[in-house]
Design an enzyme around this catalytic site. Structure first.
Site, short mmCIF file in Angstrom:
data_model
loop_
_atom_site.label_atom_id
_atom_site.label_comp_id
_atom_site.label_asym_id
_atom_site.label_seq_id
_atom_site.Cartn_x
_atom_site.Cartn_y
_atom_site.Cartn_z
N ASN A 75 16.07 24.01 -46.74
CA ASN A 75 15.02 23.47 -47.61
C ASN A 75 15.28 23.84 -49.07
O ASN A 75 14.78 23.17 -49.97
CB ASN A 75 13.65 23.98 -47.18
CG ASN A 75 13.59 25.50 -47.03
OD1 ASN A 75 14.54 26.11 -46.56
ND2 ASN A 75 12.49 26.09 -47.42
N HIS A 109 5.32 15.39 -42.99
CA HIS A 109 5.10 15.29 -44.45
C HIS A 109 6.37 15.51 -45.25
O HIS A 109 6.35 15.48 -46.48
CB HIS A 109 3.98 16.23 -44.90
CG HIS A 109 4.30 17.69 -44.91
ND1 HIS A 109 4.65 18.37 -46.06
CD2 HIS A 109 4.32 18.60 -43.92
CE1 HIS A 109 4.86 19.65 -45.77
NE2 HIS A 109 4.67 19.81 -44.49
N THR A 113 -7.07 18.14 -28.75
CA THR A 113 -7.28 16.69 -28.85
C THR A 113 -6.24 16.07 -29.78
O THR A 113 -5.98 16.59 -30.87
CB THR A 113 -8.70 16.40 -29.39
OG1 THR A 113 -9.64 16.92 -28.44
CG2 THR A 113 -8.92 14.90 -29.57
N CYS A 161 6.32 27.73 -50.04
CA CYS A 161 5.57 28.81 -49.39
C CYS A 161 5.92 30.16 -49.99
O CYS A 161 5.29 31.15 -49.70
CB CYS A 161 5.77 28.83 -47.90
SG CYS A 161 7.42 28.38 -47.41
C1 C6P Z 1 13.04 24.09 -43.13
C2 C6P Z 1 11.54 24.11 -43.05
N1 C6P Z 1 10.95 24.52 -41.90
C3 C6P Z 1 9.61 24.56 -41.78
C4 C6P Z 1 8.78 24.19 -42.83
C5 C6P Z 1 7.28 24.23 -42.62
O1 C6P Z 1 6.82 22.91 -42.41
P1 C6P Z 1 5.23 22.63 -42.16
O2 C6P Z 1 5.14 21.31 -41.46
O3 C6P Z 1 4.63 22.57 -43.55
O4 C6P Z 1 4.72 23.77 -41.35
C6 C6P Z 1 9.35 23.77 -44.04
C7 C6P Z 1 8.48 23.42 -45.22
N2 C6P Z 1 9.10 23.84 -46.42
C8 C6P Z 1 8.42 23.58 -47.67
C9 C6P Z 1 7.10 24.30 -47.74
S1 C6P Z 1 7.31 26.01 -47.49
C10 C6P Z 1 9.36 23.95 -48.85
O5 C6P Z 1 8.89 23.93 -50.00
O6 C6P Z 1 10.56 24.20 -48.58
C11 C6P Z 1 10.74 23.70 -44.14
O7 C6P Z 1 11.32 23.27 -45.28
#
Ligand code: C6P
Length: 399
Positions: A153, A203, A239, A326
């Site tokens: 990421n 997302h 649900t 995060c």
């Molecule tokens: C490799 C990876 N694995 C898990 C997540 C979490 O995804 P969620 O659906 O939001 O729980 C992310 C989300 N990374 C964002 C928010 S921390 C970033 O700015 O890099 C990700 O990149």
């Protein structure tokens, strides 16, 4: 002009996805588990969404796709339930992951270490990726799971998932990959490689926040993380979030149809931005382009604190980040840059820029101009970056 360059944090929901979701908020709003028409009328849409995810990932009919609330839940589910199934109720006591995983993997691993699991955090090379042979060397007969992200990421760098899958198959070890930054950005063909679990999040590919999924190969046993209600064939209770699941199905279909063509268009814009940034002195891009997701740049601008650059970009209505959202509240050094060997000062200069299929050429032009001027402004007041001395021609070099 507003320019959003933080798509690895989250993406805009595609208007076509919003349109697909709308009927399931206030028209067909029944509980899918209800036996009356209000509930059963949602079933065709749920079946279609499930089919869209299977098709997008080329999953086999023997595999399971289980919708979750997000990738964080999917990651927690795999790690905690493999712990229950193979450590608490088995003879394993070890897991292998990498130093640069998302916090939802690293924090869960630290939780499991508190329960007595031995966790190996593999180092990454100067490209920010783990090498497959390194994985092999740390697998033992006590290893319950290998978990390696598909793409970073922070850097966009793509990990050797096919090779690691072959090693795990040979060793008889379960293999999980956090596919969040790969799915919807690069082609993912789950029948072309050996992988037991893959996490994903809508997302990240223009679907709604709050819905994700876990791919489970060959209906592999995995104790549920959430109990009570027996939804999703008893795999995950709760649900079903019909509009969001419908949105995820539409989003993954849009993101993976003609994905190579879309990726090429994004890559062209990303490379133009990256080339312009590399013209600035004392800048460093992490990871070679050829092995990186098409939309991501992690750049270090010597002498410019990442947060200062973010502030300046934000003043210009440009949204970016210093690394994963995060971790954005902490003024920590970029963990990946530290992991590849950057010193602490350099690791505080990281800026992550991540494009999408909605990013325009005009936005890239604007971002280039603002980024160049921001570096000049910030270096001119930087205590750690000496102002360039005038060259023989009397003109100070561009910074
Ligand atoms: C490799 C990876 N694995 C898990 C997540 C979490 O995804 P969620 O659906 O939001 O729980 C992310 C989300 N990374 C964002 C928010 S921390 C970033 O700015 O890099 C990700 O990149």
């Amino acid at each position: 002009m507003q320019v959003y360059l933080d798509n690895n944090a989250t993406t805009m929901v595609d208007p076509q996805v919003v349109e697909a979701m709308l009927p399931y908020f206030s028209e067909q709003y029944g509980n899918p588990n209800s036996l009356h028409k209000f509930g059963t009328s949602t079933h065709p849409a749920l079946a279609k969404a499930m089919d869209q995810v299977y098709t997008a990932l080329n999953a086999s009919d023997n595999d399971d796709i289980v919708f979750t609330s997000c990738a964080t839940e999917s990651n927690n589910w795999v790690l905690q339930s493999v712990f229950i199934d193979l450590v608490l109720n088995g003879d394993k006591n070890h897991m292998v992951t990498t130093e640069v995983e998302h916090p939802s993997i690293l924090a869960t691993c630290r939780f499991l270490e508190e329960q007595g699991v031995k966790v190996t955090y593999l180092p990454v090379n100067d490209q920010g990726v783990v090498e497959a042979h390194t994985v092999r060397s740390f697998i033992t007969d006590k290893t319950a799971l290998v978990s390696v992200m598909w793409a970073s990421n922070e850097t966009g760098m793509i990990f050797p998932i096919k090779e690691i899958g072959e090693i795990c198959k040979e060793k008889g070890v379960l293999f999980h990959s956090d596919g969040v930054q790969a799915i919807g950005k690069i082609p993912v063909d789950l029948q072309s490689l050996h992988i037991d679990f893959v996490s994903m999040s809508a997302h990240k590919f223009h679907g709604p926040k709050g819905v994700g999924a876990l791919y489970i190969r060959d209906s592999q046993k995995l104790t549920p993380l959430l109990h009570g209600g027996e939804h999703m064939g008893g795999r995950r209770s709760g649900t079903l979030n019909v509009p969001y699941i419908v949105g995820m199905g539409k989003a993954i279909e849009l993101a993976t149809t003609n994905i190579e063509e879309t990726a090429a268009k994004i890559r062209k814009k990303r490379d133009r931005l990256e080339d312009a940034i590399m013209q600035i002195s004392d800048t460093m891009i992490v990871g070679d382009r050829e092995n990186r997701t098409p939309n991501t740049i992690l750049v270090s601008v010597k002498g410019v604190e990442g947060e200062s650059m973010l502030w300046d970009l934000n003043k210009g209505d440009i949204g970016a980040s210093t690394g994963s959202a995060c971790a954005s509240e902490e003024l920590e050094a970029n963990t990946v840059m530290l992991a590849i060997g950057a010193d602490n000062e350099l690791a505080h200069t990281g800026i992550r820029l991540s494009l999408s299929r909605f990013t325009t050429d005009a936005e890239i032009d604007y971002a280039i101009s603002h980024f160049q001027n921001a570096v000049k402004r910030l270096r001119s007041i930087s205590s750690s970056y000496a102002v360039q001395q005038p060259t023989k021609g009397g003109e100070a070099k561009d910074c």
